[in-house]
Design an enzyme around this catalytic site. Structure first.
Site, PDB file in Angstrom:
ATOM      1  N   HIS A  82       9.313  23.511 -33.087  1.00 42.53           N
ATOM      2  CA  HIS A  82       8.576  24.629 -32.354  1.00 42.53           C
ATOM      3  C   HIS A  82       7.227  24.066 -32.147  1.00 42.53           C
ATOM      4  O   HIS A  82       6.710  23.064 -32.658  1.00 42.53           O
ATOM      5  CB  HIS A  82       8.314  25.459 -33.708  1.00 42.53           C
ATOM      6  CG  HIS A  82       7.476  26.741 -33.247  1.00 42.53           C
ATOM      7  ND1 HIS A  82       7.985  27.804 -32.608  1.00 42.53           N
ATOM      8  CD2 HIS A  82       6.287  27.029 -33.354  1.00 42.53           C
ATOM      9  CE1 HIS A  82       7.085  28.716 -32.448  1.00 42.53           C
ATOM     10  NE2 HIS A  82       6.004  28.337 -32.963  1.00 42.53           N
ATOM     11  N   ARG A 168      -0.834  43.144 -34.772  1.00 40.08           N
ATOM     12  CA  ARG A 168      -1.990  42.222 -34.560  1.00 40.08           C
ATOM     13  C   ARG A 168      -2.616  41.855 -33.455  1.00 40.08           C
ATOM     14  O   ARG A 168      -3.664  42.020 -33.297  1.00 40.08           O
ATOM     15  CB  ARG A 168      -1.305  40.869 -35.181  1.00 40.08           C
ATOM     16  CG  ARG A 168      -1.353  40.676 -36.900  1.00 40.08           C
ATOM     17  CD  ARG A 168      -0.378  39.621 -37.181  1.00 40.08           C
ATOM     18  NE  ARG A 168      -0.884  38.338 -36.650  1.00 40.08           N
ATOM     19  CZ  ARG A 168      -0.234  37.208 -36.335  1.00 40.08           C
ATOM     20  NH1 ARG A 168       1.272  37.141 -36.421  1.00 40.08           N
ATOM     21  NH2 ARG A 168      -0.859  36.071 -35.965  1.00 40.08           N
ATOM     22  N   LYS A 187      10.487  32.987 -38.679  1.00 38.50           N
ATOM     23  CA  LYS A 187      11.449  32.959 -37.736  1.00 38.50           C
ATOM     24  C   LYS A 187      12.096  31.562 -37.844  1.00 38.50           C
ATOM     25  O   LYS A 187      13.373  31.709 -37.731  1.00 38.50           O
ATOM     26  CB  LYS A 187      10.813  33.295 -36.443  1.00 38.50           C
ATOM     27  CG  LYS A 187      10.282  34.580 -36.116  1.00 38.50           C
ATOM     28  CD  LYS A 187       9.419  34.655 -34.921  1.00 38.50           C
ATOM     29  CE  LYS A 187       8.133  34.062 -35.201  1.00 38.50           C
ATOM     30  NZ  LYS A 187       7.191  34.682 -34.119  1.00 38.50           N
TER      31      LYS A 187
END
Ligand code: URA
Length: 434
Positions: A82, A168, A187
């Site tokens: 990621h 947010r 995630k």
């Protein structure tokens, strides 16, 4: 338990218990804790933080707010990567087939671009026919058959994050290390991984502008991964200038294919190789960086990695012939060159300015609802350390709409700093493990 009591507790700097956090996240997911209460809570977290125990539970509660994937049937090691996001950051696209060709299974769930940062899914979806929207069955079957899959987050995966991120975004609470790290890690950990490699970008084009905050984010995410039992390694990598020469969508696919042919730009290839080698080691395929690099070079030289990219494109509905014929990808109709105002060395190509220019052209989106124009983009003709003559091209814009090109130009005119030769900065800043 009431939401108000928990908000007051966090507002006053106290730690929440595991039960309180689980109740809060579950109640917010189903809607019995309201958006305005959660907005107050995220601001309290923004201001007062979460300790390591709170963060581990917060992340776990988010991860269990929806479906958690189970790939027990897949016998290969499962490792994902990621990136916290940057400009020209197409690393995942060549990396996934390279690593998968060496025997690691990669169930990659990626995001779309937002703001000045590009998204892997937008780039992949510039391939005619390619879809990143896969249901669970198709996702698993492609992973089983080919050892790799690259898709978007389904509705059922971590629904708490979908709601919380939007909240947010609207309440000024995105740049909080506990909130960012729990959002990303919930995630990734829902993907049932054996290992995870994180690319935490640092610099003008990244979320984290300075090394100290990037390091804290990296350590926090590595800590969450370890607490969950998933071996996680983070790299801090520089994002002061875009990676590679292409910033766009279709053009970044072309550049990714060049990496898979062993012919990619040096900076992009370096980051891809470092992260890919780490994935082979986390997956237990190789036990040293040298051996991992040799293995990766082999699957590039033999064409196996490129072939696998073609296979996954086809499995996800795309036209695999793009790997041999880039003219099948969307292309913008006009070109414009930005020229060097003086002679000298390029000292900096500001990634943030280039990202904003690309967004103005239509290569990125300002809001989640915007659509992107896959053929537009910017080619960087001169990067840091290159010497340029006055009037030489610094960048080539590929555009479809003159107004959008006009809007991009001011960003491009300020992106290059030209002067004395700069000192070379390392691209890979540090490696952080548990
Ligand atoms: N990426 C995410 O998935 N979540 C954040 O909070 C920030 C970046």
């Amino acid at each position: 338990m009431t939401a108000v009591e928990l908000i007051e507790k966090k507002r006053d700097g106290e730690a929440l218990t595991a039960n309180e956090i689980r109740w809060l996240i579950d109640s917010y997911t189903v809607g019995t804790v309201t958006d305005y209460q959660m907005a107050a809570m995220t601001m309290a977290v923004f201001l007062n933080g979460l300790n390591a125990e709170e963060l581990a539970v917060w992340t776990d509660a988010m991860m269990h707010s929806g479906e958690v994937l189970d790939f027990d049937l897949i016998k290969k090691p499962k490792v994902d990567k990621h990136s916290t996001g940057g400009v020209g950051d197409k690393v995942s696209i060549p990396l996934v087939p390279m690593v998968a060709a060496c025997g690691v299974a990669i169930p990659m769930i990626s995001g779309r671009g937002l703001g000045h940062t590009g998204g892997t899914l937008d780039k992949l979806e510039s391939i005619p026919g390619f879809t990143a929207s896969l249901d669970r069955e198709r996702f698993t079957s492609i992973l089983e058959q080919h050892g790799l899959v690259m898709a978007g987050q389904s509705e059922s995966l971590v629904p708490a994050d979908r709601k919380l991120y939007a909240l947010r975004d609207a309440t000024g609470t995105v740049p909080s290390i506990p909130l960012i790290s729990s959002s990303i890690m919930s995630k990734k950990l829902a993907e049932d991984l054996d290992g995870l490699v994180l690319d935490v970008k640092v610099g003008s084009g990244a979320f984290m502008k300075d090394e100290a905050s990037a390091r804290t984010l990296a350590k926090t995410m590595v800590g969450i991964g370890s607490a969950h039992g998933t071996t996680t390694v983070a790299y801090l990598t520089r994002m002061n200038e875009p990676l590679g020469h292409e910033v766009g969508n279709a053009s970044e696919i072309v550049e990714s294919i060049a990496v898979l042919r062993g012919d990619g730009p040096a900076d992009l290839t370096e980051v891809t190789m470092v992260l890919a080698a780490e994935m082979l080691m986390l997956g237990g395929i190789e036990d040293s960086t040298d051996a991992a690099n040799r293995r990766l070079e082999q699957v590039i030289a033999s064409g196996e990695a490129l072939e696998l990219f073609g296979e996954v494109i086809e499995a996800q509905g795309g036209n695999r012939h793009v790997i041999d014929d880039p003219s099948l990808l969307p292309k913008a109709s006009h070109r414009f060159e930005v020229k060097a105002p003086i002679s000298g060395f390029v000292r900096e190509v500001d990634a943030l300015a280039i990202g904003r220019a690309a967004m103005s052209l239509g290569a990125g989106r300002e809001t989640k609802e915007d659509s992107i124009d896959p053929g537009v983009g910017i080619t960087l003709n001169a990067k840091t350390g290159d010497s340029v003559d006055q009037g030489a091209p610094l960048a080539t814009l590929a555009f479809n709409d003159h107004d959008r090109a006009e809007a991009a130009l001011p960003f491009l005119r300020e992106a290059w700093e030209i002067g004395e030769a700069p000192t070379r900065q390392e691209l890979i800043i540090d490696r952080i493990d548990g």
